[in-house]
Every structure is written in C-alpha cells, then in structure tokens.
Enzyme design. Structure first.
Site, short mmCIF file in Angstrom:
data_model
loop_
_atom_site.label_atom_id
_atom_site.label_comp_id
_atom_site.label_asym_id
_atom_site.label_seq_id
_atom_site.Cartn_x
_atom_site.Cartn_y
_atom_site.Cartn_z
N GLY A 101 0.59 -1.36 -0.11
CA GLY A 101 -0.10 0.16 -0.29
C GLY A 101 0.62 1.27 -0.38
N GLY A 103 2.78 3.55 1.17
CA GLY A 103 3.28 3.76 3.05
C GLY A 103 3.39 5.40 3.15
N LYS A 123 4.15 12.27 -1.75
CA LYS A 123 5.19 11.20 -1.86
C LYS A 123 5.58 12.08 -0.33
CE LYS A 123 8.39 7.90 -3.34
NZ LYS A 123 9.03 7.25 -4.59
N ASP A 271 4.42 -4.07 -7.14
CA ASP A 271 4.16 -2.97 -6.31
C ASP A 271 4.55 -1.92 -7.04
OD1 ASP A 271 6.17 -3.65 -4.61
OD2 ASP A 271 5.58 -1.89 -3.95
N ASP A 281 7.87 5.27 -9.57
CA ASP A 281 8.46 5.13 -8.14
C ASP A 281 10.27 5.04 -8.89
OD1 ASP A 281 6.23 4.68 -6.42
OD2 ASP A 281 6.67 3.06 -6.22
#
Length: 519
Positions: A101, A103, A123, A271, A281
């Site tokens: 998930g 985080g 983020k 993920d 990411d």
C-alpha cells in the site's frame, strides 16, 4: 485562484476503508483509506515544473501562493481535494510480500483539465494505514531525485509519472542511508507527483491473493472504464482480454525505452509496475555510465542482480505473469491471458529491433544485424565505454573513412581503449559497411540518430551534485539542471559540463554509483 475541477472517481466508485484509524494495520475489503497529510513546520517551495502546472491549468505564480504551498506540503486542502491512500500488495524481489500500500504517498484527488484526468499525489506527507514501520516521510535527497527524474524521463520521451513540485518541509528526518546502523538526520521534503492513474499491478494482486473476487472484479471494470475508455466499445466477452494485452504491449514498449536511454529502475517489484505502462516510483534508480548489462544501482540487489540493466525486460514479463495469475482468479479464459504474454514477447522483439536500428542510424533492422549488435555490446562492456557518449558520438563517424578516435572520449580507461582498439576498429569497419549499404546521406543519418541518442541524461553524479548543493541551502542548481534536461537531444551552448562522462571521484561515491531504497 482559478477554479479547479476535481472528480475523485477512485474513492467515489471503489470500496473504502470504514475505519478512520490512521495507524499501520491490515485493511480488508477496501481499496483506499481516508487520511490526512501530516502538517509540516516551515514549507518552502523550492522547485516546480512549468509544463506539469500547465497540464493542470495552473500558473507557476499560482503555485507560489500560500494556499497552493499549503496543499503541496500537506498543510491544507483546496476545494475538491479529498486525500486518501490506496491498498495493494506485491512481489518484492520475487517473493510475495502481502499487503503493502501507499506507505507515504497520499493522493489529494483527481483534477480534470482540458478533458484529461490527473491524479495529484504527495510523496512524503505522513503516516497512512499502509506505512508499516515507516514514518511516512521523505528526505530531500530522494525527493530531488524523484522530482528531476520524473521530468527528465518525460523530456527523453519515456512514459513516466510527472512531478509538479518539490517542497522543503523544515523538518529533520532520521534515515539510515545504507542500512548499516549509522542513521543521520536529513532535511525533509515532499514531491507532488502527477499521473492519469497510479493503479499498480499490486492493486489487482492483493484481492486475488485474499480471495476477494468481487473486489477484484470491481477494480478490473473500474480500471477499464476510467483509464482505458477507448476499450468501452469492445464486446464485454473480450474486453478484459484486450485490456490485458494492451497492458502487456505498453509494458513491453516501456522496457525498450528504458533500454534506449540506459535507465535502470533498481526495484522492479510488482507493486512498482504501472497499469498504464508508466515509469513509477523513482527510488534507487540510476543511469548506465559505462555500458554494463549486469549493473544495478541498488545496493540491496548487488548480489542477486535481479533488477540489473540487462534483466529488466525479463522481469517485466515475470511481473506480467504474476498479474495474469491474479486476473486468472476471476477470468475463466486463461488462453486470452496467455495471448497477452505472447503480445509482450512480440512487441518487445519488434520494438527493440526498431529502436536499435534507430540508435545505430539504420533505416531498418535486418536479421543479420543481431551479430553486429551483440558484438558491440560485448565490446562496450569489456572496454568500459560510456553508453550515452558512445551512441551520440557514433553519429559523427565518417562511414566512408571510419576513425575510432572520434569515439575515444567515450572510453573511461586509456589502457582498455588501447587493448580493444583492434576489435573496435574491425567492428567500426563492419558497421560502416552496413550503413553504406543503405545509401543514406550522412546528414540524414546523423539527424535520425540524434533524435534517439540523447546528449544529456540525469547522470547519477549530476543528481548528487545538485543534492549536495541543496543540502547546503542552494536550490538554484535544481532549476539549472532541469532546464538542461528539458532539451536532452539538443547540444546546448555553455552546457558541456552536463554532457561529460562520470568523473573518477564519482566512481564509488555513495549516491553516484551506489544507492539504496532509503528515502
């Protein structure tokens, strides 16, 4: 302030977490949890992207207004924003990791501008139910890297999430950069990243692993309807299969683009795979300096090399197979999922051949070209040749009288240049004959090559120099580097320093050659 139209379909149409307890825990039967970003003491906007602001219908002047700075730092919300964190799982380094998930990513909402949907996500804005043992924060070091790389990749023509802003929080965050028991305090920061969708492979995997079939069916239908609206005309009986094939195709194309520019993601867990085929990411990523198919920037992967440069396409395929397994729990036609994987293979082979032909200045790819390319890759690796410089300089070679000295400054070591000079000279002769066989004008060939072989990439040492300056309070180098990276294929007067191969001092310097997931 201009009117902002938010249409938060993800939280409106998909099941949410009934609990409001904002502490790490397992969340079932839900795709998202409502959260509130953690306030920060001294928010300061230190960098922004004019292009991304324009996508959202916002001016840079508006971004600097107190209301926007508050929103981008987690200190306030604009009308229509409804913050949430999403629930997903994933395979990490090949092993199922269960619930992961968001985080420390908190989405503010889905902004509509010019009929396009853009999700805004902070983020480093604080703890969510998915933070596990983390503090939900991010440091300036990793935030600068994410901000710059998001925009650098876009301007290189690589599918990617974008970055709107970089905000310094005024906090000091404890981080153990290399997990060696030596934590230090670092400045806190928040990036606002932007994408049409942040749905990942792991969003589908978690409900599949938990046997939550109704939930998975909801997500599949929602994703197709919102993020793949062009598939709505497909008959319901084949729509899901066509959708999965499209995911496989866009993922294959992404792998080709990463290879073209020498980008290594560093942590290709499921993920961290976007359903839209975007680079997502930016953690321990890096750019290949001296060509090395076995290179990884991630210290965590230094021994296994699972996510090294040369293995990225195979890992992407493996990740798609895991996605297919998840979808297969609710899709009875498994053959159509297998067809999707085949589409990945076919697309990757075709696109890779076309890309390599373009990098080498050929009009088309011929089957016998594989031998010439494989020989080149072997030589580049053995002789420690800078990938970016080599391919850019190759356009300068006079194929009617090939001269290896044109490429000499792409070599990192003089001794290896001398050692491999005969082999490289022979390769260059064979290459020149291949180019001449097509009869293309030299200027035309060079122009075509220069469109796909960049002058400027976000070299690891360049990013680290900017980070070092920012940690001393000088943020101007962020804007200066971003300005150069906006035109990566154009020689820019006075910017030669940004187009140099890695200096010796950076060969083993933390942040330049070795990175970790610490951020």
């Amino acid at each position: 302030m201009a009117f902002l139209h938010f249409d938060n379909r993800f939280i409106r149409e998909l099941p949410g977490d009934p609990l409001t307890l904002n502490q790490p825990r397992q969340v079932h039967a839900a795709f998202w949890s409502a959260v509130t970003p953690a306030p920060v003491p001294q928010p300061q906007l230190i960098a922004s992207s004019a292009e991304v602001a324009a996508l959202l219908g916002i001016s840079l002047a508006e971004l600097q207004q107190p209301a926007w700075v508050a929103a981008l730092s987690g200190n306030g919300l604009l009308d229509g924003m409804s913050p949430f964190a999403t629930c997903y799982g994933g395979h990490q380094f090949g092993n199922w990791a269960g619930q992961l998930g968001d985080g420390r990513a908190i989405s503010l909402g889905e902004l509509i501008h010019n009929d396009l949907r853009w999700e805004l996500q902070l983020k480093g804005a604080g703890v969510t139910p998915y933070s596990r043992r983390g503090d939900g924060k991010a440091v300036l070091r990793s935030s600068i890297r994410e901000f710059l790389c998001s925009e650098a990749m876009f301007h290189l023509g690589v599918p990617t999430t974008r970055a709107l802003s970089l905000v310094l929080t005024g906090e000091q965050i404890w981080r153990d950069m290399f997990y060696d028991g030596n934590p230090q305090q670092e400045p806190g920061a928040i990036v606002c990243r932007v994408a049409p969708s942040f749905i990942r492979f792991g969003h589908f995997q978690l409900p599949a692993m938990r046997g939550e079939s109704d939930l998975l069916n909801q997500l599949i239908d929602f994703t197709i309807d919102r993020d793949f609206p062009h598939l709505s005309a497909q008959p319901a009986t084949v729509r899901r299969g066509v959708w999965f094939s499209e995911v496989c195709i866009t993922t294959a194309k992404l792998m080709v683009e990463w290879t073209r520019v020498g980008f290594v993601h560093g942590v290709m867990n499921t993920d961290n795979m976007s359903i839209l085929g975007l680079t997502i990411d930016y953690g321990p990523y890096g750019w290949v300096d001296n060509f090395d198919l076995n290179w990884t920037p991630n210290t965590t992967d230094a021994e296994g090399l699972r996510y090294c440069f040369g293995r990225q396409p195979a890992i992407a395929r493996w990740n798609l197979e895991r996605l297919a397994e998840a979808l297969g729990t609710v899709m009875t036609d498994h053959a159509i999922l297998a067809q999707g994987i085949e589409m990945f293979d076919e697309t990757f082979a075709q696109e890779m051949a076309a890309m390599l032909a373009a990098k080498l200045g050929w009009q088309q790819w011929l089957p016998e070209d594989s031998e010439l390319v494989n020989r080149l890759f072997d030589l580049l690796q053995q002789a420690e040749v800078d990938m970016t410089l080599f391919f850019r300089r190759l356009a300068l070679v006079d194929v009617s009288a090939p001269d290896l000295t044109v490429l000499a400054d792409a070599f990192y070591r003089d001794d290896l240049f001398c050692q491999h000079q005969p082999a490289f000279t022979q390769w260059l002769t064979n290459y020149s004959q291949r180019v001449l066989s097509e009869g293309v004008l030299p200027a035309e060939r060079a122009a075509r090559m220069n469109q796909v072989n960049p002058v400027y990439v976000l070299r690891n040492y360049l990013a680290q120099q900017v980070i070092d300056a920012a940690e001393q309070g000088n943020y101007q180098p962020i804007a200066e580097l971003l300005e150069v990276l906006r035109q990566p294929y154009t020689e820019q007067s006075g910017k030669e320093a940004y187009a140099q191969k890695r200096p010796d001092w950076a060969r083993h310097k933390p942040g330049c050659s070795m990175l970790s997931c610490s951020s």
